[in-house]
Design a protein around this motif. Sequence first.
Motif, PDB file in Angstrom:
ATOM      1  N   ILE A  99     -90.570  26.254 -31.178  1.00  0.00           N
ATOM      2  CA  ILE A  99     -90.027  25.559 -30.007  1.00  0.00           C
ATOM      3  C   ILE A  99     -88.527  25.341 -30.165  1.00  0.00           C
ATOM      4  CG2 ILE A  99     -90.094  23.411 -28.681  1.00  0.00           C
ATOM      5  CD1 ILE A  99     -93.089  23.229 -29.434  1.00  0.00           C
ATOM      6  N   PHE A 100     -88.107  24.899 -31.346  1.00  0.00           N
ATOM      7  CA  PHE A 100     -86.678  24.645 -31.562  1.00  0.00           C
ATOM      8  C   PHE A 100     -85.873  25.924 -31.388  1.00  0.00           C
ATOM      9  CE2 PHE A 100     -82.773  23.849 -33.892  1.00  0.00           C
ATOM     10  CZ  PHE A 100     -82.469  22.544 -33.541  1.00  0.00           C
ATOM     11  N   ALA A 101     -86.381  27.041 -31.919  1.00  0.00           N
ATOM     12  CA  ALA A 101     -85.674  28.315 -31.786  1.00  0.00           C
ATOM     13  C   ALA A 101     -85.603  28.744 -30.331  1.00  0.00           C
ATOM     14  CB  ALA A 101     -86.370  29.384 -32.625  1.00  0.00           C
ATOM     15  N   ALA A 102     -86.694  28.508 -29.565  1.00  0.00           N
ATOM     16  CA  ALA A 102     -86.703  28.895 -28.149  1.00  0.00           C
ATOM     17  C   ALA A 102     -85.653  28.120 -27.372  1.00  0.00           C
ATOM     18  CB  ALA A 102     -88.089  28.660 -27.561  1.00  0.00           C
ATOM     19  N   ILE A 103     -85.533  26.835 -27.658  1.00  0.00           N
ATOM     20  CA  ILE A 103     -84.551  26.003 -26.957  1.00  0.00           C
ATOM     21  C   ILE A 103     -83.130  26.374 -27.368  1.00  0.00           C
ATOM     22  CG2 ILE A 103     -83.705  23.645 -26.666  1.00  0.00           C
ATOM     23  CD1 ILE A 103     -86.609  22.722 -27.138  1.00  0.00           C
ATOM     24  N   ARG A 104     -82.935  26.563 -28.675  1.00  0.00           N
ATOM     25  CA  ARG A 104     -81.592  26.860 -29.193  1.00  0.00           C
ATOM     26  C   ARG A 104     -81.108  28.235 -28.758  1.00  0.00           C
ATOM     27  NH1 ARG A 104     -82.126  27.812 -35.159  1.00  0.00           N
ATOM     28  NH2 ARG A 104     -82.958  29.746 -34.278  1.00  0.00           N
ATOM     29  N   ASP A 105     -81.944  29.251 -28.911  1.00  0.00           N
ATOM     30  CA  ASP A 105     -81.502  30.626 -28.699  1.00  0.00           C
ATOM     31  C   ASP A 105     -81.370  30.991 -27.225  1.00  0.00           C
ATOM     32  OD1 ASP A 105     -81.547  30.804 -31.426  1.00  0.00           O
ATOM     33  OD2 ASP A 105     -83.476  31.844 -31.528  1.00  0.00           O
ATOM     34  N   ALA A 106     -82.175  30.330 -26.365  1.00  0.00           N
ATOM     35  CA  ALA A 106     -82.150  30.687 -24.943  1.00  0.00           C
ATOM     36  C   ALA A 106     -81.264  29.766 -24.113  1.00  0.00           C
ATOM     37  CB  ALA A 106     -83.575  30.663 -24.384  1.00  0.00           C
ATOM     38  N   ASN A 107     -80.768  28.693 -24.729  1.00  0.00           N
ATOM     39  CA  ASN A 107     -79.997  27.718 -23.956  1.00  0.00           C
ATOM     40  C   ASN A 107     -78.621  28.278 -23.580  1.00  0.00           C
ATOM     41  OD1 ASN A 107     -79.256  25.185 -22.806  1.00  0.00           O
ATOM     42  ND2 ASN A 107     -78.107  24.743 -24.665  1.00  0.00           N
ATOM     43  N   VAL A 108     -78.410  28.427 -22.294  1.00  0.00           N
ATOM     44  CA  VAL A 108     -77.095  28.817 -21.779  1.00  0.00           C
ATOM     45  C   VAL A 108     -76.559  27.602 -21.040  1.00  0.00           C
ATOM     46  CG1 VAL A 108     -75.800  30.401 -20.333  1.00  0.00           C
ATOM     47  CG2 VAL A 108     -77.820  31.216 -21.587  1.00  0.00           C
ATOM     48  N   GLU A 109     -75.626  26.915 -21.678  1.00  0.00           N
ATOM     49  CA  GLU A 109     -75.192  25.626 -21.141  1.00  0.00           C
ATOM     50  C   GLU A 109     -74.570  25.762 -19.759  1.00  0.00           C
ATOM     51  OE1 GLU A 109     -72.078  22.142 -22.412  1.00  0.00           O
ATOM     52  OE2 GLU A 109     -73.436  22.892 -23.972  1.00  0.00           O
ATOM     53  N   SER A 110     -73.878  26.852 -19.514  1.00  0.00           N
ATOM     54  CA  SER A 110     -73.268  27.015 -18.189  1.00  0.00           C
ATOM     55  C   SER A 110     -74.340  27.094 -17.110  1.00  0.00           C
ATOM     56  CB  SER A 110     -72.397  28.277 -18.170  1.00  0.00           C
ATOM     57  OG  SER A 110     -73.168  29.433 -18.466  1.00  0.00           O
ATOM     58  N   ASP A 111     -75.464  27.771 -17.400  1.00  0.00           N
ATOM     59  CA  ASP A 111     -76.565  27.850 -16.435  1.00  0.00           C
ATOM     60  C   ASP A 111     -77.184  26.475 -16.214  1.00  0.00           C
ATOM     61  OD1 ASP A 111     -76.115  30.546 -16.300  1.00  0.00           O
ATOM     62  OD2 ASP A 111     -77.829  31.102 -17.565  1.00  0.00           O
ATOM     63  N   PHE A 112     -77.364  25.733 -17.292  1.00  0.00           N
ATOM     64  CA  PHE A 112     -77.930  24.393 -17.186  1.00  0.00           C
ATOM     65  C   PHE A 112     -77.049  23.509 -16.315  1.00  0.00           C
ATOM     66  CE2 PHE A 112     -78.393  20.005 -18.706  1.00  0.00           C
ATOM     67  CZ  PHE A 112     -79.777  19.841 -18.671  1.00  0.00           C
ATOM     68  N   ARG A 113     -75.749  23.579 -16.523  1.00  0.00           N
ATOM     69  CA  ARG A 113     -74.819  22.766 -15.729  1.00  0.00           C
ATOM     70  C   ARG A 113     -74.891  23.144 -14.243  1.00  0.00           C
ATOM     71  NH1 ARG A 113     -69.295  21.227 -18.735  1.00  0.00           N
ATOM     72  NH2 ARG A 113     -69.998  21.081 -20.900  1.00  0.00           N
ATOM     73  N   THR A 114     -74.958  24.432 -13.976  1.00  0.00           N
ATOM     74  CA  THR A 114     -75.029  24.887 -12.588  1.00  0.00           C
ATOM     75  C   THR A 114     -76.286  24.363 -11.898  1.00  0.00           C
ATOM     76  OG1 THR A 114     -73.788  26.908 -13.104  1.00  0.00           O
ATOM     77  CG2 THR A 114     -75.138  26.926 -11.109  1.00  0.00           C
ATOM     78  N   ILE A 115     -77.402  24.395 -12.610  1.00  0.00           N
ATOM     79  CA  ILE A 115     -78.666  23.966 -12.016  1.00  0.00           C
ATOM     80  C   ILE A 115     -78.679  22.464 -11.761  1.00  0.00           C
ATOM     81  CG2 ILE A 115     -81.156  23.751 -12.410  1.00  0.00           C
ATOM     82  CD1 ILE A 115     -80.958  26.388 -14.012  1.00  0.00           C
ATOM     83  N   ILE A 116     -78.266  21.648 -12.745  1.00  0.00           N
ATOM     84  CA  ILE A 116     -78.371  20.195 -12.560  1.00  0.00           C
ATOM     85  C   ILE A 116     -77.344  19.669 -11.554  1.00  0.00           C
ATOM     86  CG2 ILE A 116     -79.335  19.904 -14.865  1.00  0.00           C
ATOM     87  CD1 ILE A 116     -76.674  18.628 -15.714  1.00  0.00           C
ATOM     88  N   ALA A 117     -76.321  20.479 -11.259  1.00  0.00           N
ATOM     89  CA  ALA A 117     -75.365  20.076 -10.223  1.00  0.00           C
ATOM     90  C   ALA A 117     -76.021  20.039  -8.851  1.00  0.00           C
ATOM     91  CB  ALA A 117     -74.171  21.027 -10.214  1.00  0.00           C
ATOM     92  N   ARG A 118     -77.200  20.647  -8.732  1.00  0.00           N
ATOM     93  CA  ARG A 118     -77.915  20.667  -7.458  1.00  0.00           C
ATOM     94  C   ARG A 118     -78.811  19.444  -7.259  1.00  0.00           C
ATOM     95  NH1 ARG A 118     -79.316  26.318  -8.887  1.00  0.00           N
ATOM     96  NH2 ARG A 118     -81.469  25.637  -9.115  1.00  0.00           N
TER      97      ARG A 118
END
Length: 315
Positions: A229-248
Amino acid sequence: MLQKSPYTAVLLLLSFLLLSACSRQDIYQKAIGFERSSAGLETASITLGELDIAYLRNIEMNSGDTIVMVHGFGANKDNWTRMARELTDKFNVYAIDLPGHGESSKPLDLGYRLDQQVVHLARILQALDIAEMHMMGNSMGGAITALYAATYPEQIKTAVLFDPAGILKYESELFGRVVADDNPLIPSKPGDFERLMDFALEKKPFIPWPIPGVLEEKALANETINKVIFAAIRDANVESDFRTIIARIEDPVLIVWGKEDRVINYRNGDVFVSIIPDAQLKILDGVGHVPMIEAPEESARLFLEFAKSHALKAE
């Protein structure tokens, strides 16, 4: 009326069980069961395909709103019990064991990126027939809550993010340890669970013997799935995508952060507030990564005040 401070009763219960020569596992089950029932909660489960999902819910349902609680990485539904004690008299609480955690199924190949976990949670809530709720999440669960609010805005009344993951503009102590291949969040040998508690919590709660020992056994047994689980979160996390999504996000959002958080730097709270429209931020002095465990009464009070203020605005 639920008992609000059951720790003396827990000690009496443990003393009785010790005199009765119960095993450590028996004592653990009785103690955790007592804490759940003192919070007005009971265990339940639901099957989704090949997944068994465990959760806590009110013993007695009421006419209030629903609250869905989403734990963090390596944690489980019982992280919310002490905060839920302050809420189950007026709300219907559901604390979920996400797949890979707690007493839920732990397939290694399920998919544990944050976006995948949002999909898993949506399936669970649909099966539980929960269509509108307040949602709160801690750490990984905070990031999942934020993404859920952005994806399913019609379902969320308010969202509360406790020390959420997803944005790492400001590095924490954990970052250096992970780089050095010394992740304190994944116990791998005896003594590591105590190290995890010392690292994650600034204000450690009372946990009577033998519960820490049993919790360590469970954590060690989960080492493999936790690494996945930790590897899935760490390796796939694209912070720019996360920021774009939560801005909605359109729903009311409260961010609560422990200032002594060593897992995720509390200064990232300002970044969340700058991205999520009209989000509010509350910093708790003397609290670490898990406010709902370290300061359950204050965490509940902050939610109640926030929910009440937005209910009045909606009228």
